[in-house]
Write a protein that holds these residues in place. Structure first.
Motif, PDB file in Angstrom:
ATOM      1  N   GLU A 259      30.032  39.325  38.365  1.00 40.42           N
ATOM      2  CA  GLU A 259      30.749  38.944  39.576  1.00 40.42           C
ATOM      3  C   GLU A 259      30.528  39.903  40.735  1.00 40.42           C
ATOM      4  OE1 GLU A 259      34.836  38.073  38.676  1.00 40.42           O
ATOM      5  OE2 GLU A 259      34.314  37.161  36.769  1.00 40.42           O
TER       6      GLU A 259
ATOM      7  N   TRP B  15      37.843  50.653  34.485  1.00 39.05           N
ATOM      8  CA  TRP B  15      38.123  50.403  35.898  1.00 39.05           C
ATOM      9  C   TRP B  15      37.093  49.450  36.507  1.00 39.05           C
ATOM     10  CZ3 TRP B  15      41.593  50.120  39.394  1.00 39.05           C
ATOM     11  CH2 TRP B  15      41.230  50.021  40.734  1.00 39.05           C
TER      12      TRP B  15
ATOM     13  N   ARG C  63      38.062  46.121  35.427  1.00 41.45           N
ATOM     14  CA  ARG C  63      39.237  45.690  36.197  1.00 41.45           C
ATOM     15  C   ARG C  63      38.826  45.260  37.602  1.00 41.45           C
ATOM     16  NH1 ARG C  63      43.253  44.043  33.947  1.00 41.45           N
ATOM     17  NH2 ARG C  63      44.029  45.953  32.970  1.00 41.45           N
ATOM     18  N   ALA C  64      37.872  45.980  38.210  1.00 41.07           N
ATOM     19  CA  ALA C  64      37.405  45.622  39.544  1.00 41.07           C
ATOM     20  C   ALA C  64      36.781  44.231  39.548  1.00 41.07           C
ATOM     21  CB  ALA C  64      36.395  46.653  40.038  1.00 41.07           C
ATOM     22  N   GLU C  65      36.132  43.848  38.469  1.00 35.47           N
ATOM     23  CA  GLU C  65      35.517  42.517  38.383  1.00 35.47           C
ATOM     24  C   GLU C  65      36.518  41.423  38.026  1.00 35.47           C
ATOM     25  OE1 GLU C  65      31.195  41.848  37.572  1.00 35.47           O
ATOM     26  OE2 GLU C  65      31.777  43.035  35.831  1.00 35.47           O
TER      27      GLU C  65
ATOM     28  N   GLY D 248      40.130  41.697  37.622  1.00 32.75           N
ATOM     29  CA  GLY D 248      41.536  41.748  37.992  1.00 32.75           C
ATOM     30  C   GLY D 248      42.407  41.683  36.755  1.00 32.75           C
ATOM     31  N   GLU D 249      43.430  40.844  36.804  1.00 31.45           N
ATOM     32  CA  GLU D 249      44.374  40.731  35.682  1.00 31.45           C
ATOM     33  C   GLU D 249      43.890  39.783  34.597  1.00 31.45           C
ATOM     34  OE1 GLU D 249      47.014  42.694  35.390  1.00 31.45           O
ATOM     35  OE2 GLU D 249      46.222  43.620  37.220  1.00 31.45           O
ATOM     36  N   ARG D 250      42.670  39.295  34.703  1.00 32.93           N
ATOM     37  CA  ARG D 250      42.157  38.329  33.719  1.00 32.93           C
ATOM     38  C   ARG D 250      41.590  38.989  32.470  1.00 32.93           C
ATOM     39  NH1 ARG D 250      37.710  35.310  36.735  1.00 32.93           N
ATOM     40  NH2 ARG D 250      37.451  37.373  37.688  1.00 32.93           N
TER      41      ARG D 250
ATOM     42  N   CYS E 194      44.482  51.820  36.395  1.00 34.52           N
ATOM     43  CA  CYS E 194      43.583  50.867  35.757  1.00 34.52           C
ATOM     44  C   CYS E 194      44.337  49.779  35.000  1.00 34.52           C
ATOM     45  CB  CYS E 194      42.664  51.631  34.799  1.00 34.52           C
ATOM     46  SG  CYS E 194      41.322  50.678  34.123  1.00 34.52           S
TER      47      CYS E 194
END
Length: 258
Positions: free
Chosen positions: A5, A73, A76-78, A80-82, A103
């Motif tokens: 992404e 991290w 997480r940047a790619e 998010g909460e998914r 994170c």
């Protein structure tokens, strides 16, 4: 496998922001080394980019040997909460708490040299960045990683020291305290993974040129030189130069039988 992404420049920028604003102790020499050169963050983003196609939304992911949770991290940047992120290491719970909190990572301190405090088949994916070469017993650790992965789950290995690395050779000569006692050859390690129940589906060499400097060598002109040679990393998987790259990366799947 999925289409990533974020591009590598966006990943490196996200990591730089993470290191700058997480509020951890600036006296930590490990963090100081990560923050010293911009090329260090770029290198880590490149390493993550080699294995991230195996990460998917909705996965439960463990970063084994997470320290300050740089790889989580980037995930997480790619996502998010998914994505659900867990991490474990031998560090005290408070050492990198600011990073773990930002994170959104559930951290567990390890109390045994290789046993992991997780039930069987808990994780879809395990990240192992620069960890296996440091553990007391890498075979027992691979067995534990197989146990906590779900059938078909992915083991994503980065920063595994390459036995023929030219930069590792320099470290052993001039900075032995920073050199790795345990190093690996790619084909032999693929066979080793097979004996521990992992089928390697993708692998390669990483980082032909250095991206960081020992503290004693951190001079502006050397930092500029390190930045200037980074384009040569495009040759990191070209024969015969790949033989001398610094590290290895692999994507392997837990198998029930062969």
């Amino acid at each position: 496998m999925r289409i990533p992404e974020l591009g590598e420049p966006a990943l490196a920028a996200a990591l730089s922001d993470f290191l700058t604003t997480a509020g951890a102790d600036g006296a930590d020499p490990y963090l100081a080394a990560k923050r010293a050169l911009q090329t260090s963050g770029i290198e880590l983003a490149r390493a993550y980019a080699k294995v991230r196609a195996a990460l998917l939304p909705g996965q439960c992911v463990l970063d084994w040997g997470c320290r300050h949770a740089a790889l989580p991290w980037l995930a997480r940047a790619e996502f998010g909460e998914r994505i659900e992120l867990h991490g474990c290491d031998v560090c005290a719970t408070d050492d990198y708490a600011a990073f773990h909190t930002r994170c959104g990572l559930h951290y567990t301190r390890l109390a045994h040299p290789w046993r992991l405090p997780y039930p069987d088949a808990q994780f879809d994916t395990v990240l192992a960045g620069g960890t296996l070469e440091h553990v007391p017993n890498d075979g027992e650790s691979l067995t534990e990683l197989w146990r906590v992965l779900k059938p078909g789950g992915a083991l994503l290995i980065t920063h595994l020291p390459n036995t023929a690395s030219w930069t590792e050779f320099i470290s052993r000569l001039w900075f032995p305290a920073q050199a790795h006692a345990r190093r690996y050859a790619l084909n032999a390690f693929r066979q080793r993974l097979l004996h521990h129940g992992f089928d390697t589906v993708a692998a390669g060499h990483h980082q032909l040129m250095p991206s960081s400097l020992p503290a004693a060598w951190r001079r502006p002109w050397l930092s500029r030189l390190v930045a200037a040679v980074q384009p040569l990393n495009a040759l990191e998987n070209v024969w015969p130069l790949r033989r001398f790259s610094a590290t290895l990366w692999l994507i392997a799947r837990r198998c029930e039988g062969f």
